[in-house]
Design a protein around this motif. Structure first.
Motif, PDB file in Angstrom:
ATOM      1  N   SER A 197       0.850  -1.172   0.000  1.00  0.00           N
ATOM      2  CA  SER A 197       0.000   0.000   0.000  1.00  0.00           C
ATOM      3  C   SER A 197       0.896   1.235   0.000  1.00  0.00           C
ATOM      4  CB  SER A 197      -0.902   0.008   1.240  1.00  0.00           C
ATOM      5  OG  SER A 197      -0.137   0.310   2.396  1.00  0.00           O
TER       6      SER A 197
ATOM      7  N   ALA B 225       2.582   1.999   3.331  1.00  0.00           N
ATOM      8  CA  ALA B 225       3.235   0.915   4.073  1.00  0.00           C
ATOM      9  C   ALA B 225       4.501   1.385   4.787  1.00  0.00           C
ATOM     10  CB  ALA B 225       3.550  -0.240   3.123  1.00  0.00           C
TER      11      ALA B 225
ATOM     12  N   SER C  93       2.637  -6.889   9.326  1.00  0.00           N
ATOM     13  CA  SER C  93       1.337  -6.229   9.231  1.00  0.00           C
ATOM     14  C   SER C  93       0.273  -7.227   8.816  1.00  0.00           C
ATOM     15  CB  SER C  93       1.405  -5.092   8.209  1.00  0.00           C
ATOM     16  OG  SER C  93       1.397  -5.629   6.892  1.00  0.00           O
TER      17      SER C  93
ATOM     18  N   ARG D 270      -2.771  -3.094  10.472  1.00  0.00           N
ATOM     19  CA  ARG D 270      -3.231  -2.427   9.253  1.00  0.00           C
ATOM     20  C   ARG D 270      -2.915  -3.316   8.054  1.00  0.00           C
ATOM     21  NH1 ARG D 270      -4.137   3.146   9.581  1.00  0.00           N
ATOM     22  NH2 ARG D 270      -3.540   4.131  11.557  1.00  0.00           N
TER      23      ARG D 270
ATOM     24  N   LEU E 266      -1.304  -3.627   4.915  1.00  0.00           N
ATOM     25  CA  LEU E 266      -0.265  -2.895   4.181  1.00  0.00           C
ATOM     26  C   LEU E 266       0.285  -3.672   2.988  1.00  0.00           C
ATOM     27  CD1 LEU E 266       1.820  -1.447   7.173  1.00  0.00           C
ATOM     28  CD2 LEU E 266      -0.165  -0.444   6.010  1.00  0.00           C
TER      29      LEU E 266
END
Length: 626
Positions: free
Chosen positions: A229, A232, A250, A323, A325
């Motif tokens: 992402s 990240a 992550s 999250r 990522l």
């Protein structure tokens, strides 16, 4: 006048003493000793007021928590049928026009879009990073198997918000030319020297050599084909500002051929026992380069992520960013797996004394019969604690005798904690296995799996996966901060793609006392079950006290354990027990569970958290805790 400090221990004298102080001050009849006594009186009064204020504050927070749970229950009762009807109507209406995608993936796509809307914009992130004290160089490592996906990967690397990085690409003999061409195109955009390409025969060599050649303080390892992402690297470095780490990982998901985000993989915080069974760290990991250099050469790794997983067991500072990522592309290959048995090797497990509390001969018969048939070698000692409020239960004692069990009578009001403590005191084996009389075993091997966990000195207790007679899940570990403060993750479900760790041996916050194995020395160290919890919370309280002392709680994927829950007692939580539990563990219950995900709803049903119930890592409207 003479003031005595011991007067402050008599509340009736405090007013008289203070009046005497006032009078002495007015007449001047006070000396240094009187002044010191007066100061001591005031100091103790202030201490007493502080304690009263703290108690009142705790009581107020506790009552607020109980009221919130009561309100929540009333709302569920009032609206549950209406919601089921409305949800059914909506589901039928949307099914007609929905694309051929699973309901779970469609829900996740909506959830992901909501989370993206909450993510800082590029401008906001850059502005926030201007105040960072640490902006380390990162070296991104990619080992290319399929050069066709490399342009997408490079595009995601080039779009990173955090820009202090360089790129290391590993090629092989078949794709070296194609990889080099893509790297040259990338350098035209990023500048010369931003991309290092080397050819390697295997992934273990990739990790070892790039640890030596890379310039970054941290290595960002990407398992291709996948993309990062744009945020990240930003979130990885943001974590470093307050939370240093040797290894960071992550959550992740996948991208479908039509570009939708599907198949999320939410993860617990650092769980080395889970890592023994499954390489759950996933497709992207950040590791401190100096650690790899200090550790030396990594060998025998089937992939470099397996190599990082092997190294991870020596790490102490492991962090998890909850999250998403990392996004695997449609052509992604399956993840690697580890298959070790949690550090117990081939050592023979110690036997366990089985402790069963019962008042019903029929249930006890089924329980003891199944235990004897499936685990006689591991459970040579059986102790039955007979709850005999109305005199000797001859039928119950006959069952115990038939299965060679020692029988101890308990005559007081039902108190699960006191009864089990009585059985534990009589046990001779080095390990204890508390099991409900409404649990039966259908497959061999379960007892040894539990006992083997107790060979690990860092483990205090181990529980097991339990199913209802219907086949749905009753217990696969207890989480804090969900349900009514604590809850059984996945209860009444058969499985969950959102939380695929249910049936894998792993760390949890607590396990149920319906099938609880514990080292006897640890049980004695803690003083056993707290008899202040006669019916509920006694198992969770014991586990939390173990965790306070640094012990791990493990839930194992033991086969064939059936729990016909609440057959001997009604499953009712009394107010005084709940109040006592929250009074003791309220601070713990206000935090999210380390071994669960805040991306999921803080309920026993595993579902995406669309409602924002987790705010500041605390579930709204619930008394939160560990």
């Amino acid at each position: 006048m003479r003031l005595r400090q011991d007067n402050v221990n008599d509340p009736d004298q405090i007013g008289k003493v203070l009046a005497a102080i006032e009078e002495a001050g007015a007449t001047g009849d006070i000396d240094n000793r009187d002044a010191r006594a007066a100061i001591e009186i005031l100091r103790r009064l202030l201490e007493r007021l502080d304690k009263l204020e703290a108690r009142a504050d705790r009581a107020e927070r506790n009552l607020a928590a109980q009221q919130a749970m009561l309100d929540d229950r009333l709302l569920r009762l009032e609206h549950s049928r209406l919601f089921r009807i409305l949800n059914g109507i909506v589901a039928r209406l949307t099914a007609v026009r929905r694309a051929p995608v699973s309901e779970e993936d469609a829900a996740y796509a909506r959830w992901f879009a909501c989370k993206q809307a909450e993510t800082p914009t590029r401008g906001e992130a850059i502005s926030a990073s201007n105040d960072w004290s640490r902006k380390p160089r990162l070296s991104i490592l990619i080992s290319v198997k399929d050069a066709g996906s490399l342009p997408k990967i490079l595009e995601s690397v080039g779009s990173q918000i955090y820009e202090n990085w360089d790129l290391c690409i590993a090629a092989n003999a078949t794709n070296r030319e194609e990889v080099s061409a893509a790297a040259r195109d990338f350098e035209k955009l990023r500048g010369p020297g931003s991309c290092l390409v080397r050819e390697f025969a295997n992934d273990a060599d990739v990790l070892n050599e790039f640890a030596r050649l890379a310039a970054g303080e941290y290595l960002i390892v990407i398992d291709e084909p996948a993309i990062l992402s744009p945020e990240a690297l930003y979130f990885i470095v943001e974590t470093l500002q307050s939370d240093p780490f040797d290894l960071l990982y992550s959550d992740e998901d996948a991208i479908s051929p039509d570009g939708s985000h599907v198949r999320p993989l939410f993860k617990p915080d650092w769980s080395p026992t889970l890592l023994e069974s499954r390489m759950y760290i996933g497709g992207v990991a950040a590791m401190r380069r100096a650690f790899l250099l200090e550790r030396g050469h990594i060998s025998d790794a089937r992939s470099w992520l397996d190599g990082i997983s092997q190294a991870a067991f020596e790490l102490r500072l492991v962090r998890h960013i909850p999250r998403v990522l990392y996004h695997s592309l449609p052509e992604a290959h399956p993840r690697g797996r580890l298959a070790r048995e949690c550090g117990t090797g081939t050592m023979r497990a110690d036997p366990m004394a089985v402790i069963v509390c019962s008042r019903t001969a029929g249930l006890l018969e089924k329980c003891l019969g199944s235990v004897r048939e499936t685990s006689v070698d591991m459970t040579p000692e059986v102790i039955v604690v007979a709850h005999e409020e109305s005199g000797v239960n001859a039928e119950l004692r006959s069952v115990a005798q038939r299965y060679g069990a020692a029988c101890h009578s308990f005559c007081g009001p039902f108190n699960f904690s006191a009864m089990n403590n009585l059985g534990a005191a009589a046990a001779q084996a080095p390990n204890l296995l508390f099991i409900n009389d409404d649990v039966r075993a259908t497959h061999p091997g379960w007892a040894e799996i539990l006992a083997r966990q107790l060979l690990r000195k860092e483990v205090g207790a181990a529980g097991a996966v339990l199913r209802y007679p219907s086949g749905t899940l009753q217990h696969a570990g207890i989480a804090v901060g969900i349900h009514d403060g604590v809850g059984h993750v996945g209860r009444h479900m058969r499985s969950s793609a959102l939380w695929p760790w249910l049936f894998i041996t792993r760390e949890v916050s607590a396990v149920t006392g319906a099938c609880l194995a514990v080292r006897k020395d640890v049980f004695q160290e803690l003083g056993g079950f707290d008899t202040g919890f006669p019916t509920n919370y006694n198992d969770v309280d014991l586990c939390l006290r173990m965790r306070e002392r640094g012990y791990k709680i493990i839930n194992v994927a033991a086969p064939g354990l059936i729990h016909a829950e609440c057959q001997t007692r009604q499953g009712i939580v009394r107010f005084h027990e709940r109040f006592h539990f929250f009074e003791r563990w309220g601070d713990v219950l206000r935090s999210p569970d380390l071994y669960y995900s805040t991306s999921l709803s803080p309920t026993e049903k595993i579902a995406l958290d669309f409602d924002g119930k987790w705010v500041g890592n605390v579930p709204i409207g619930r008394a939160s805790g560990i």
